[in-house]
Write a protein that holds these residues in place. Structure first.
Motif, PDB file in Angstrom:
ATOM      1  N   THR A 255       0.835  -1.202   0.000  1.00 51.06           N
ATOM      2  CA  THR A 255       0.000   0.000   0.000  1.00 51.06           C
ATOM      3  C   THR A 255       0.869   1.251   0.000  1.00 51.06           C
ATOM      4  O   THR A 255       0.602   2.208  -0.744  1.00 51.06           O
ATOM      5  N   TYR A 256       1.887   1.256   0.839  1.00 56.98           N
ATOM      6  CA  TYR A 256       2.810   2.393   0.867  1.00 56.98           C
ATOM      7  C   TYR A 256       3.539   2.540  -0.467  1.00 56.98           C
ATOM      8  O   TYR A 256       3.759   3.660  -0.951  1.00 56.98           O
ATOM      9  N   LEU A 257       3.890   1.411  -1.064  1.00 54.33           N
ATOM     10  CA  LEU A 257       4.585   1.440  -2.352  1.00 54.33           C
ATOM     11  C   LEU A 257       3.726   2.101  -3.422  1.00 54.33           C
ATOM     12  O   LEU A 257       4.184   3.013  -4.138  1.00 54.33           O
ATOM     13  N   MET A 258       2.471   1.683  -3.533  1.00 56.09           N
ATOM     14  CA  MET A 258       1.600   2.217  -4.578  1.00 56.09           C
ATOM     15  C   MET A 258       1.332   3.703  -4.370  1.00 56.09           C
ATOM     16  O   MET A 258       1.285   4.487  -5.330  1.00 56.09           O
ATOM     17  N   ASN A 259       1.179   4.114  -3.125  1.00 51.54           N
ATOM     18  CA  ASN A 259       0.953   5.536  -2.846  1.00 51.54           C
ATOM     19  C   ASN A 259       2.195   6.367  -3.144  1.00 51.54           C
ATOM     20  O   ASN A 259       2.100   7.499  -3.613  1.00 51.54           O
ATOM     21  N   GLU A 260       3.367   5.816  -2.865  1.00 49.57           N
ATOM     22  CA  GLU A 260       4.607   6.534  -3.169  1.00 49.57           C
ATOM     23  C   GLU A 260       4.769   6.727  -4.673  1.00 49.57           C
ATOM     24  O   GLU A 260       5.173   7.804  -5.139  1.00 49.57           O
TER      25      GLU A 260
END
Length: 586
Positions: free
Chosen positions: A554-559
Motif C-alpha cells: 500500500t505504501y509502495l503504490m501511494n509513493e
C-alpha cells in the motif's frame, strides 16, 4: 578475544527409554561456526525448528554445547566459574515481555538487575536513568508495567537488560506479539543503542522487513548455517529464500515477479524508495498524471445471513478500583455466516476482550448479544450450547495442548461434548486432515511438534467440535513464513469447504490484506472503521495515528502515485500490484 566466537557447535536432543538408554537422537544444532564482532547488528533467521532459539540460548550460557565451544569475550560457556561474567556481557530479551517484567513500577523493574548484582544505590539509579532514556521511557518510570502497551513493555524489558551494561543483547523474536507501532518502537530502540552505544545486537525474527535493518544476516536451516552475508545478498535469490520456508519483503517480491517477464531491474530492491526510483526511471515515457488524490472505493455491504448481532455492549475491568479501565465502549456490529472477518487494533484496543464476549467467556456490563436471533443473556439461554457453536483459539494455542498424543488431544473436545470414542476419532481425524496434519503425527506427543504444527493441532482441536464460528487470536504470531502461509491457506480452504464463519485477530496487516473479506478496526475500546480491506488500508495515514499501519505494498503504490504516475492506490497484495505495475512497463 572480544565478541562471540562459535566453534563447531552441536546441540543434541536425546530421548531415553525406561532403562536410561538413548533410543532417539536429534541434532538441534549441527556443526555451526560463526563469529559475531562487537558492535555488529546481526539478524538470525530460519524456519520454525531451524535452531534459532537454541542457538540464541548458547550465546549467554543458558544452554551448553553437546560438543564444540562458545567463546564469549574470551570466556568459554563451559566454564561454570565464568557464567556470571558471560551473562553480564551478553543479555537476553525474550518474545513475551510479560515473562520478564517483575517490578510493580517501571523504574523498579529496570533497577532489579543492577540491584541483584550488588551495585551501590547511586549507581543503580544512574543506570536506571540512562537505560530509560535510551529506550525513550523516562516519562513512564512511575507507571505500572501492567498499564503499558506491548511495545512499551518490550522497551522496559530491553531497558532492564541495558541497565546491566551488556556489550551484547540477544533478542528472541521480541516483536512477535506487537502491533505495528510497537514493532517500530522496538526496532528504532535497537538501532539507536547499536549506533550510539555500540552495543552488539543479535536479533532473531520472522519479519523480513526487520532483517533489512541489520547489517548482517545469518540463516539457519535444519540446525546448520545456511547463509552468512548481507540482507541484500540473501534476498537477491528469491527462489532460494522461499525454498527454505522463508520470505522476502513485499517490494522485493514485486520486483522479482516483474523481473521474470519484463527485465525490470538488475537487482531486487529492499526498500520502497529504491523500488520507486527504479520504477519511475523505467516508466518515464508513460503518461504522467500529477494528481495525488486517492481513488474512492464504494462500500460493498455484505448480503449474507446474519449469525451474530452485537448491540451497544460495554465492558469495564476493575470497575470498583482505581485501576478501572473501559476495555470496550458501546460497540455495535454484525457478523455474517461464512465470512472471514479480520479484527485489528493497537495493543490494548479491546480486540481480545471483544472476542471473548462472543462465546460467553466474558459477560458485557451493558448491551446485548444475539446468536442466531437469540439473546445469549436470556435466563433460558444455555452458554454451554453457545460454546459448542463458537470455538475460540487463544493467542498461544500451544498452551491448550495437554494430552499425551496429537490424536488424543484433538479427540478431547468431541468427547467432552458427549461423542463416543468412534465418533470422536472420526471427527478428530477429519479436523486434522483439514489442517494438513498427516497421520504420521497422530501418535506423537504435541510437545515434539514445531510451532506451526502445534498451532494447527490446537486449531484442529476446536474444529473437531464442528463449531459454526471459529475465532483465532493471533494465529500466525511467531510462525515462519512457510508455516504462516500453510496455516492461512488451510483456514481459507476450510471456510470454503464448510462455509464456517472465521474471525481472526491479528497484528499482521499483510495477513489481513490477504485473507480477510471485511475488517473491524478498534481504537481505545471503540470501532474506528468497519469496511473492506481495500477501503480500510486506503486510510493508512489515519491508521498510523492509532498505532497501526498498512501492508508495505500500500505504501509502495501511494509513493509511486505521489511521484506522478497514475497507479491505483487501493491495491493491498503483491499479485494485484504486479498486474497494475506491468501496465506501465510494457
Amino acid at each position: 578475544m572480544s565478541g562471540i566466537e562459535v566453534k563447531n557447535l552441536h546441540h543434541t536432543i536425546c530421548e531415553y527409554d525406561d532403562e536410561g538408554n538413548i533410543y532417539e537422537k536429534e541434532y538441534a544444532l549441527n556443526g555451526i561456526d560463526l563469529t559475531i564482532n562487537e558492535g555488529e547488528f546481526v539478524a538470525i533467521v530460519g524456519h520454525n525448528g531451524s535452531g534459532k532459539s537454541t542457538f540464541a540460548k548458547h550465546l549467554n550460557g543458558l544452554l551448553l554445547p553437546s560438543t564444540g565451544d562458545v567463546i564469549v569475550n574470551g570466556m568459554n560457556t563451559k566454564d561454570e566459574a565464568k557464567i556470571y561474567d558471560i551473562r553480564q556481557y551478553a543479555g537476553m530479551v525474550f518474545q513475551n515481555p510479560d515473562n520478564q517484567i517483575i517490578g510493580t513500577i517501571v523504574e523498579e523493574d529496570v533497577g532489579f538487575g543492577p540491584e541483584n548484582i550488588g551495585l551501590p544505590t547511586d549507581e543503580i539509579w544512574k543506570r536506571v536513568d540512562e537505560a530509560l532514556a535510551l529506550v525513550n521511557m523516562t516519562e513512564f518510570r512511575h507507571k505500572s508495567p501492567s498499564k503499558l502497551s506491548g511495545g512499551q513493555k518490550q522497551r522496559v524489558a530491553i531497558a532492564g537488560t541495558l541497565a546491566m551494561k551488556p556489550k551484547c543483547i540477544v533478542l528472541d523474536e521480541p516483536t512477535a506479539m506487537l502491533d505495528p507501532t510497537g514493532r517500530a518502537e522496538v526496532m528504532a530502540t535497537l538501532k539507536k543503542i547499536n549506533e550510539e552505544e555500540k552495543v552488539t545486537i543479535v536479533l532473531i525474527t520472522h519479519h523480513m522487513d526487520e532483517v533489512t535493518a541489520a547489517k548482517r544476516c545469518v540463516v539457519l536451516n535444519d540446525g546448520k548455517k545456511y547463509f552468512d552475508g548481507t540482507p541484500r545478498e540473501f534476498f537477491e535469490n528469491v527462489e532460494n529464500v522461499k525454498k527454505i520456508g522463508l520470505d522476502v519483503p513485499q517490494v522485493t517480491e514485486i520486483s522479482h515477479k516483474l523481473n521474470k517477464n519484463l527485465d525490470f531491474v538488475n537487482k531486487n530492491p529492499l526498500f520502497i524508495r529504491e523500488f520507486v526510483d527504479n520504477f519511475v526511471e523505467k516508466s518515464k515515457n508513460k503518461p504522467i498524471v500529477v494528481d495525488n488524490s486517492v481513488e474512492m472505493v464504494e462500500k460493498s455491504p455484505f448480503e449474507k445471513e446474519k449469525i451474530v448481532e452485537i448491540q451497544k455492549i460495554s465492558y469495564v475491568y476493575n470497575d470498583a478500583s482505581k485501576y478501572k479501565t473501559t476495555a470496550i465502549n458501546n460497540i455495535s456490529m454484525d457478523i455474517y455466516k461464512g465470512e472471514i472477518l479480520g479484527i485489528i487494533g493497537h495493543t490494548g484496543s479491546g480486540k481480545s476482550t471483544l472476542i471473548q464476549h462472543l462465546n460467553g467467556l466474558i459477560r458485557a456490563d451493558k448491551g446485548q448479544i444475539f446468536y442466531k436471533g437469540k439473546n445469549i443473556y436470556d435466563k433460558d439461554f444455555k452458554m454451554s450450547e453457545l460454546r459448542k457453536h463458537v470455538g475460540l483459539v487463544f493467542q498461544y494455542p500451544e498452551y491448550q495442548l495437554f494430552e499425551s498424543t496429537v490424536l488424543e488431544d484433538v479427540c478431547f473436545g468431541p468427547k467432552n461434548m458427549g461423542a463416543d470414542n468412534e465418533s470422536a476419532l472420526k471427527m478428530a481425524k477429519r479436523a486434522l486432515k483439514m489442517m494438513g496434519i498427516d497421520e504420521s503425527y497422530y501418535e506423537k506427543s504435541p510437545i515434539e511438534l514445531s510451532g506451526g504444527e502445534k498451532r494447527r493441532v490446537a486449531i484442529a482441536g476446536v474444529i473437531a467440535m464442528e463449531p459454526e464460528i471459529l475465532i483465532l487470536d493471533e494465529p500466525t504470531a511467531g510462525l515462519d513464513p512457510k508455516g504462516r502461509d500453510e496455516l492461512l491457506n488451510n483456514i481459507r480452504r476450510f471456510r470454503d469447504e464448510e462455509n464456517m464463519t472465521i474471525i481472526i485477530v491479528s497484528h499482521s496487516m499483510e495477513d489481513m490484506a490477504n485473507l480477510a473479506e471485511r475488517i473491524i478496526v478498534m481504537h481505545n475500546g471503540c470501532i474506528e472503521y468497519n469496511d473492506t480491506p481495500q477501503n480500510i488500508f486506503k486510510e493508512y495515514k489515519n491508521l498510523e495515528k492509532i498505532g497501526l499501519a498498512a501492508p508495505q505494498v500500500t505504501y509502495l503504490m501511494n509513493e509511486i502515485k505521489q511521484r506522478g504516475i497514475d497507479v491505483k492506490c487501493d491495491i493491498i497484495n503483491v499479485d494485484d500490484a504486479v498486474c497494475e505495475l506491468e501496465k506501465y512497463l510494457q
